[in-house]
Design a protein around this motif. Structure first.
Motif, PDB file in Angstrom:
ATOM      1  N   ALA A 170      -9.554   4.668  12.547  1.00 55.52           N
ATOM      2  CA  ALA A 170      -9.057   5.258  11.303  1.00 55.52           C
ATOM      3  C   ALA A 170      -9.976   4.977  10.117  1.00 55.52           C
ATOM      4  N   GLN A 171     -10.706   3.882  10.182  1.00 53.33           N
ATOM      5  CA  GLN A 171     -11.565   3.490   9.076  1.00 53.33           C
ATOM      6  C   GLN A 171     -13.032   3.862   9.297  1.00 53.33           C
ATOM      7  N   ALA A 172     -13.418   4.037  10.546  1.00 52.25           N
ATOM      8  CA  ALA A 172     -14.835   4.231  10.863  1.00 52.25           C
ATOM      9  C   ALA A 172     -15.414   5.456  10.168  1.00 52.25           C
ATOM     10  N   SER A 173     -14.664   6.572  10.181  1.00 54.33           N
ATOM     11  CA  SER A 173     -15.188   7.797   9.584  1.00 54.33           C
ATOM     12  C   SER A 173     -15.331   7.662   8.072  1.00 54.33           C
ATOM     13  N   VAL A 174     -14.422   6.922   7.441  1.00 52.97           N
ATOM     14  CA  VAL A 174     -14.481   6.714   5.992  1.00 52.97           C
ATOM     15  C   VAL A 174     -15.720   5.900   5.630  1.00 52.97           C
ATOM     16  N   VAL A 175     -15.940   4.824   6.376  1.00 56.07           N
ATOM     17  CA  VAL A 175     -17.086   3.966   6.103  1.00 56.07           C
ATOM     18  C   VAL A 175     -18.386   4.710   6.378  1.00 56.07           C
ATOM     19  N   LEU A 176     -18.442   5.447   7.485  1.00 57.56           N
ATOM     20  CA  LEU A 176     -19.650   6.184   7.840  1.00 57.56           C
ATOM     21  C   LEU A 176     -19.983   7.222   6.775  1.00 57.56           C
ATOM     22  N   SER A 177     -18.978   7.939   6.291  1.00 53.45           N
ATOM     23  CA  SER A 177     -19.214   8.944   5.253  1.00 53.45           C
ATOM     24  C   SER A 177     -19.750   8.293   3.982  1.00 53.45           C
ATOM     25  N   GLN A 236     -12.014  -4.227   9.330  1.00 51.62           N
ATOM     26  CA  GLN A 236     -11.692  -4.998  10.538  1.00 51.62           C
ATOM     27  C   GLN A 236     -10.495  -5.913  10.326  1.00 51.62           C
ATOM     28  N   GLU A 237     -10.376  -6.474   9.129  1.00 50.38           N
ATOM     29  CA  GLU A 237      -9.299  -7.418   8.861  1.00 50.38           C
ATOM     30  C   GLU A 237      -7.986  -6.731   8.520  1.00 50.38           C
ATOM     31  N   ALA A 238      -8.048  -5.529   7.931  1.00 53.26           N
ATOM     32  CA  ALA A 238      -6.827  -4.814   7.537  1.00 53.26           C
ATOM     33  C   ALA A 238      -6.967  -3.339   7.908  1.00 53.26           C
ATOM     34  N   PRO A 239      -6.924  -3.030   9.200  1.00 49.75           N
ATOM     35  CA  PRO A 239      -7.197  -1.655   9.649  1.00 49.75           C
ATOM     36  C   PRO A 239      -6.194  -0.615   9.161  1.00 49.75           C
ATOM     37  N   ASP A 240      -5.030  -1.055   8.734  1.00 46.97           N
ATOM     38  CA  ASP A 240      -4.010  -0.101   8.282  1.00 46.97           C
ATOM     39  C   ASP A 240      -3.987   0.056   6.762  1.00 46.97           C
ATOM     40  N   THR A 241      -4.882  -0.622   6.082  1.00 45.65           N
ATOM     41  CA  THR A 241      -4.942  -0.548   4.621  1.00 45.65           C
ATOM     42  C   THR A 241      -6.026   0.429   4.193  1.00 45.65           C
ATOM     43  N   GLU A 242      -5.683   1.302   3.256  1.00 48.14           N
ATOM     44  CA  GLU A 242      -6.659   2.279   2.780  1.00 48.14           C
ATOM     45  C   GLU A 242      -7.796   1.577   2.051  1.00 48.14           C
ATOM     46  N   LEU A 243      -9.011   1.950   2.388  1.00 46.80           N
ATOM     47  CA  LEU A 243     -10.178   1.350   1.765  1.00 46.80           C
ATOM     48  C   LEU A 243     -10.394   1.911   0.363  1.00 46.80           C
ATOM     49  N   VAL A 244     -10.753   1.030  -0.563  1.00 43.72           N
ATOM     50  CA  VAL A 244     -11.129   1.447  -1.904  1.00 43.72           C
ATOM     51  C   VAL A 244     -12.646   1.439  -1.953  1.00 43.72           C
ATOM     52  N   LEU A 245     -13.244   2.615  -2.059  1.00 40.41           N
ATOM     53  CA  LEU A 245     -14.691   2.729  -1.995  1.00 40.41           C
ATOM     54  C   LEU A 245     -15.327   2.408  -3.345  1.00 40.41           C
ATOM     55  N   PRO A 246     -16.388   1.639  -3.346  1.00 41.55           N
ATOM     56  CA  PRO A 246     -17.070   1.310  -4.602  1.00 41.55           C
ATOM     57  C   PRO A 246     -17.668   2.555  -5.258  1.00 41.55           C
ATOM     58  N   GLU A 247     -17.787   2.500  -6.573  1.00 39.77           N
ATOM     59  CA  GLU A 247     -18.476   3.539  -7.327  1.00 39.77           C
ATOM     60  C   GLU A 247     -19.599   2.887  -8.124  1.00 39.77           C
ATOM     61  N   TYR A 248     -20.636   3.668  -8.383  1.00 39.86           N
ATOM     62  CA  TYR A 248     -21.826   3.110  -9.025  1.00 39.86           C
ATOM     63  C   TYR A 248     -22.210   3.970 -10.229  1.00 39.86           C
ATOM     64  N   PRO A 249     -22.742   3.348 -11.266  1.00 40.29           N
ATOM     65  CA  PRO A 249     -23.149   4.120 -12.447  1.00 40.29           C
ATOM     66  C   PRO A 249     -24.351   4.995 -12.129  1.00 40.29           C
ATOM     67  N   SER A 250     -24.534   6.017 -12.944  1.00 38.67           N
ATOM     68  CA  SER A 250     -25.707   6.868 -12.802  1.00 38.67           C
ATOM     69  C   SER A 250     -26.967   6.082 -13.128  1.00 38.67           C
ATOM     70  N   PHE A 251     -28.072   6.485 -12.517  1.00 38.65           N
ATOM     71  CA  PHE A 251     -29.356   5.934 -12.906  1.00 38.65           C
ATOM     72  C   PHE A 251     -29.739   6.511 -14.271  1.00 38.65           C
ATOM     73  N   SER A 252     -30.592   5.817 -14.965  1.00 42.23           N
ATOM     74  CA  SER A 252     -30.971   6.244 -16.313  1.00 42.23           C
ATOM     75  C   SER A 252     -31.590   7.627 -16.316  1.00 42.23           C
ATOM     76  N   TRP A 253     -32.313   7.987 -15.255  1.00 48.07           N
ATOM     77  CA  TRP A 253     -32.976   9.294 -15.206  1.00 48.07           C
ATOM     78  C   TRP A 253     -32.020  10.422 -14.787  1.00 48.07           C
ATOM     79  N   GLU A 254     -30.791  10.039 -14.405  1.00 45.13           N
ATOM     80  CA  GLU A 254     -29.805  11.049 -14.018  1.00 45.13           C
ATOM     81  C   GLU A 254     -28.943  11.468 -15.190  1.00 45.13           C
ATOM     82  N   GLY A 255     -29.013  10.782 -16.296  1.00 45.69           N
ATOM     83  CA  GLY A 255     -28.144  11.098 -17.414  1.00 45.69           C
ATOM     84  C   GLY A 255     -26.719  10.674 -17.107  1.00 45.69           C
ATOM     85  N   ASP A 256     -25.759  11.427 -17.596  1.00 44.02           N
ATOM     86  CA  ASP A 256     -24.339  11.084 -17.410  1.00 44.02           C
ATOM     87  C   ASP A 256     -23.713  11.886 -16.306  1.00 44.02           C
ATOM     88  N   SER A 257     -24.522  12.605 -15.520  1.00 47.22           N
ATOM     89  CA  SER A 257     -23.948  13.458 -14.481  1.00 47.22           C
ATOM     90  C   SER A 257     -23.498  12.614 -13.304  1.00 47.22           C
TER      91      SER A 257
END
Length: 257
Positions: A170-177, A236-257
């Protein structure tokens, strides 16, 4: 892991253009040699390792990289060299100016190379990457003490088949994506850095803007590697818990997009 990354981050923030140019001007013989087919080199190394009942050691680095060269120097120590020769089939892969060599890392379920050098230890029989959890220390290979080299490679030689816990379906496809999306972003960031690296090689001077962009990519790839490990652990430790995926800021050359 965090200690090595912190030390390297401090050292890198102190770099000047002159020290960068000095690293690039090294005339020593390189272990990182361009190949027409690096994936074939790795596959052949895997077959040799399997035939000799050894582990496969894949080192993805570049001659311009201080830590890549430092690792080669430590590998040449007689004790380390003897240990590696007895237990490992070693293949050096030249990543050059951040070539897209994800086919190699993904061959062993590693999204990308997150540092130069990236050091992967693979069980040749099962074809599994067995040092994923602590491979990040080699991003600061030149700062790793020689005794740690000996300890590290002795541990894996003594336990070539550590327990393997696959990700829950259930989690493998989320992590792989997530890994694939961030791998694409990291490769794009690497390619953004290439013109600055080439310009520095031509002029011997690194622009302030380029060094700032390099630091942005370094912070991102370091954080990403740790986040991927954390996602694997959570899944692996909580296979039934929905994963919260990290988010990252834009690079300086990407602007605010």
């Amino acid at each position: 892991m965090s200690v090595f990354f912190t030390v390297f981050g401090v050292l890198f923030s102190m770099l000047t253009a002159s020290t960068w140019a000095s690293d690039n001007s090294s005339s020593e013989v390189s272990a990182y040699v361009a190949s027409e087919d690096p994936m074939a080199d790795v596959q052949q190394g895997l077959e040799r390792a399997r035939a000799q009942d050894k582990l496969l050691l894949v080192v993805m680095g570049a001659q311009w990289c201080h830590d890549s060269r430092g690792l080669v120097e430590k590998f040449s120590d007689s004790r380390v060299a003897e240990l590696l020769a007895a237990n490992y089939e070693t293949v050096f892969v030249d990543v050059g100016y951040f070539k897209d060599l994800r086919e190699i890392s993904r061959r062993f379920n590693q999204a990308h190379y997150f540092a130069t050098p990236t050091v992967m230890i693979i069980n040749a029989e099962t074809e599994r990457l067995i040092n994923r959890d602590d491979m990040s220390i080699w991003g600061a290979a030149d700062s790793v003490p020689l005794e740690r080299y000996l300890e590290y490679f002795e541990i894996y030689a003594a336990n070539p088949s550590p327990q393997y816990v696959p990700l829950p379906d259930a989690q493998a496809s989320v992590v792989l994506s997530f890994e694939q999306t961030q791998s694409d972003r990291l490769q794009n960031a690497y390619e953004h850095l290439v013109p600055g690296m080439q310009a520095e090689d031509r002029t011997g001077t690194a622009r302030k803007e380029f060094l700032q962009e390099w630091r942005e990519v370094w912070r991102y790839r370091s954080t990403l590697q740790k986040d991927i490990l954390s996602l694997h652990q959570q899944a692996q430790e909580a296979p039934d818990t929905e994963l919260v995926l990290p988010e990252y800021p834009s690079f300086s050359w990407e602007g605010d997009s």
